[in-house]
Design a protein around this motif. Sequence first.
Motif: not given
Length: 437
Positions: A124-126, A149-151, A174
């Motif tokens: 999970w993304s921050d 990549e996250f985002g 996410l």
Amino acid sequence: MSRTEDYEDLLECKNVLGVEYDDETNTLTVFVSQKLPDSELADEDNVKLRVSDVNLEVEDAGFEEEREGFDALSRVESLPEAQADRQKRHRPVVGGVSEINAKESAATAGPYPARITDTSTANWSDAASEGDLVRLSNNHVYARINDAEFGEPIIQPSPTDGGSLPDDKTGELLGYVTAEDGAAVDVAARSIDPEQDSAEYHELDDSWPTTVRREDYRSLKGKTVTKTGRTTGVTQSQVKATSASVRVRFGDAGTLTLRDQCIAGAMSEGGDSGSPVFLDSSGELVGLLFAGSSRQTIFNKIGNVESELGVELLTDEPGDGDGGSGGGGDDSATYRETLSETVSVAVGTPQLSLVSFSISGSPSPGEQVSATARVSGSAKGTAWLSVDGDRTTFTLAEEHVRGNRYLKDVSLSFTAPDSAGDSFDVDVDGGYVLDSE
């Protein structure tokens, strides 16, 4: 007692794409890319010569040549056109229409709303918080087979269907479960805008999903399921398998073996990846579609999707104050109990938990039993398991990292009690080996 994984060696045979063993009927179903006469098969590739004492059924996947796996349905070489209304721009976004990562081709917007319940379960993304709402689709749809990549932006409609940045962006990647051999799911999640996402599913009854199935998937065998997807719209078929191990081709990302999958008949084509799957008779949400052939459709069990990703699928939009970034929730929420166990937690020490426990063969009283325990640990280091007092130590290292946990299969052995009848219980204990200092 035998199980499907005991027959996974058959996946090495020419043409074999999937296997499922049903212990209730002692039936082994083998899915092949194409049926061939015995004269064209070497003995090591002839399933009939490799298994015995089971009822054998062979299902043809309908491919015109030998294949090493089913197709992940947004990674096929040539994507069919979408149904016209599903390739259009939909605001709010509804399940079943064209949507994918902006760097990919075309696929389907899946189940929504899902509420994040545990960010330690998967990747999970921050930016993700427990309590947030997300929309789901496949890892190979939103997360590009672990490469994203996250985002990274998700767009609706998909690029193949005319979608582009920035106007068609619907959210960002996410979270996802790592796509790898032995995985039970192909799932990822994107961020949502409550004003731009809808809990409805294109061309399905407004009341669906009526419920979410979290257990007893075997009873789905023979039942009709319905999906709504980008390419073939609303289609139905009957469930053929509910605990299959399958080989799936993910294009340039290679071929992976996924376990504990449901297989239905023909009801999907390329671009239908991410489609939600419902029990036709009731509207219950049962699966997440990701792969198939011209004669079979493969979907993850939605209960596995929830547990592996760390989310809870909701049957309608949450009320005000529910599902945001934080706790709380409105008083109309339903809290459904699906487990009740006492867990021993050692304060200030890493935690080890038992994911699964299985044995080989059918032991007789007094015989030595070989077993495999899958464990999940919160930290690397030396850990231990004990079966009926017989202790085994092992190491959890960087190579065992799965998201934020350490996952490993541990080989064990113990003696079946002399008084064993139809079944017997064993005590399994475990933990970490702490430094003496």
